[in-house]
Design a protein around this motif. Sequence first.
Motif, mmCIF file in Angstrom:
data_model
loop_
_atom_site.group_PDB
_atom_site.id
_atom_site.type_symbol
_atom_site.label_atom_id
_atom_site.label_comp_id
_atom_site.label_asym_id
_atom_site.label_seq_id
_atom_site.Cartn_x
_atom_site.Cartn_y
_atom_site.Cartn_z
ATOM 1 N N TRP A 150 95.629 31.843 55.763
ATOM 2 C CA TRP A 150 96.448 31.981 54.503
ATOM 3 C C TRP A 150 95.486 32.596 53.231
ATOM 4 N N ASN A 151 94.111 32.660 53.558
ATOM 5 C CA ASN A 151 93.449 32.831 52.471
ATOM 6 C C ASN A 151 93.098 34.195 51.997
ATOM 7 N N TYR A 152 93.383 35.261 53.054
ATOM 8 C CA TYR A 152 93.279 36.662 52.327
ATOM 9 C C TYR A 152 94.409 37.069 53.469
ATOM 10 N N ILE A 164 83.216 23.699 52.988
ATOM 11 C CA ILE A 164 84.026 22.672 52.266
ATOM 12 C C ILE A 164 85.460 23.639 51.754
ATOM 13 N N PHE A 165 85.190 25.152 51.731
ATOM 14 C CA PHE A 165 86.408 25.868 51.412
ATOM 15 C C PHE A 165 86.888 25.501 50.184
ATOM 16 N N GLY A 166 85.971 25.488 49.138
ATOM 17 C CA GLY A 166 86.620 25.367 47.714
ATOM 18 C C GLY A 166 85.475 25.590 46.922
ATOM 19 N N PRO A 167 85.734 25.439 45.618
ATOM 20 C CA PRO A 167 84.674 25.951 44.718
ATOM 21 C C PRO A 167 83.588 25.082 44.222
ATOM 22 N N VAL A 186 88.714 19.029 49.498
ATOM 23 C CA VAL A 186 87.631 19.563 48.662
ATOM 24 C C VAL A 186 87.242 18.233 47.790
ATOM 25 N N LEU A 187 88.060 17.587 47.415
ATOM 26 C CA LEU A 187 87.816 16.385 46.534
ATOM 27 C C LEU A 187 87.184 15.569 47.457
ATOM 28 N N GLY A 188 87.572 15.330 48.459
ATOM 29 C CA GLY A 188 86.928 14.236 49.421
ATOM 30 C C GLY A 188 85.336 14.593 49.715
ATOM 31 N N TYR A 189 84.937 16.087 49.717
ATOM 32 C CA TYR A 189 83.686 16.408 49.798
ATOM 33 C C TYR A 189 83.084 15.896 48.639
ATOM 34 N N ILE A 190 83.686 16.161 47.383
ATOM 35 C CA ILE A 190 82.822 15.985 46.215
ATOM 36 C C ILE A 190 82.590 14.401 46.210
ATOM 37 N N ASN A 246 88.411 31.262 44.505
ATOM 38 C CA ASN A 246 88.359 29.788 44.257
ATOM 39 C C ASN A 246 87.589 29.089 45.320
ATOM 40 N N GLY A 247 86.534 29.674 45.946
ATOM 41 C CA GLY A 247 85.933 29.263 47.191
ATOM 42 C C GLY A 247 86.440 29.187 48.616
ATOM 43 N N GLN A 248 87.841 29.902 48.422
ATOM 44 C CA GLN A 248 88.351 29.892 49.695
ATOM 45 C C GLN A 248 88.038 30.987 50.373
ATOM 46 N N THR A 249 87.055 31.405 50.986
ATOM 47 C CA THR A 249 86.572 32.470 51.483
ATOM 48 C C THR A 249 85.434 32.181 52.540
ATOM 49 N N CYS A 250 85.661 32.858 53.650
ATOM 50 C CA CYS A 250 84.895 32.526 54.982
ATOM 51 C C CYS A 250 83.547 32.708 54.788
#
Length: 488
Positions: free
Chosen positions: A151-153, A383-386, A334-338, A279-283
């Motif tokens: 879904w990202n691109y 992580i796939f986030g910012p 992503v919040l879980g990783y943070i 938004n960090g959602q880039t491979c």
Amino acid sequence: MSVIDDSARIFVGGQFRPATASTPVLEAATGTLLGMGAAAGPDEVDAAVAAAGAALAGWSATPPAERAAVLNRLADELLARSVSTNELCTRENGMPIRLSRGANGRFPAALLQYYAGLITGTPAEEIRPAAIGHTIVRREPVGVVGAIVPWNYPQALAAFKLAPALAAGCTVVLKASPETALDALVFAEAAQAAGLPAGVLNVIAGGPDTGARLVSHPGVDKVSFTGSTAVGRRIAEACGRLLRPVTLELGGKSAAVVLEDADLDTTINGLKSAAFVNNGQTCHLNSRILVPRSRYDDMVDALAALASGLNVGDPLEKSTDVGPLVSARQRDRVLGYIEAGKADGAKIVAGGGIPADQPDGWFVSPTVFIDVDNASRLAQEEIFGPVLAVIPYETEQQAVALANDSEYGLGGTVWSADAERATDIARAIRSGTVGVNDYQLDMAAPFGGVKASGLGRELGPEGLAAYQSIKSIYRVGPASGEESLSVL
Ligand code: NAD
């Protein structure tokens, strides 16, 4: 936006059909309903593969110049819809509209035009001298392609597969992600308008079950997948059992290697895109920033200022740098990783949670962790986030070792005032692609990963070859002049 419709549809055999099951597609910035996407069941997958199979003989026998003409018309039809397409994609997945205009708006058409040019300019047969006479080495379309995209691109990554596959003479079943099921139908609308013969392109959407059925379907000759490494492994296993060719574009955890002589402004301006794009959602995101100890304090201050200064908000606004993540699930991940990073004692210098002024939608503040251990989850997992992990190093040798100390190998950058020196470091990084003082994909050059980032390449002539199967015809005696010019 013409494709927003409350009845989910699929496109099979040149016709739109109501889907038998559907899932809601939600707007990333607000969480409100955008429309219903298909959740294609087994019968619909079977129908799409059957339509692609039925169309194969005709399309593969169509002369390349005619196929190219259809692809160019398809490009025109996509361009005619590009404004509504890029807005729709931005609503679906939160991609900032400035990026979406290129990635979802212009890029798919440009790629179709590129492969239309390549297929007409590349002979399908080549004559090679051989011991008994000569060999005709012939490139044939691999057959029916099952193309599965994330879904990202959504438009660009679908075009990575459709453009070379259709140019090569293959027929395609495109399976879109549930999150971006609506924009995928733009390809179908454009294909109808461009006069692509029925069944050459079929568009369905659905989740893991839909994808898994397509991958293992007996009527599929090749699978082309972009998505996570975990799902990629499952698909590789299925294709391995079937001995079915597969291209896998998977995850990444790429490193930006900042050298001692790097210009601060150039590096920070470049990392704004390389480390936070979409938004960090880039491979190929540069989510690990390797900084020499001698420049560490300045770089950390500048990265913190960069992250804190990014404009987070409505992705449809031109001034927005960072929009929402695609879904509540992705935001929570992503919040879980943070939280895990904080619990491990990692230090945060920017962000670290949900922005106070964005209570709706699925926003996460651009976040920078410093003094990160390269062995930690923050530095090793996608992580796939910012969220950035800044890692100090002492020597360039150590920087290369850290960059390579990863399960992945997809992207990366090197930043230096000396481009030659940076290029030498780029050569030493185990990755499918590396940028020097910037990172821009080049549609004429192969893109893909090593290690857990994937198998095979897309884009460039290599991306066309991925949809061709090679046959050698051994012949006695010399080749005639006519044969040596033979082009299918
Ligand atoms: P995902 O792996 O969850 O899903 C990708 C696609 O596969 C979706 O269409 C999904 O419905 C489908 N799918 C899920 N399970 C399946 C199964 N068992 N069999 C067949 N299909 C199945 O990935 P995602 O969350 O949609 O996308 C994010 C991931 O994609 C990230 O890891 C990112 O790095 C990767 N990605 C890679 C590239 C690249 O070019 N290397 C580009 C973009 C994204």
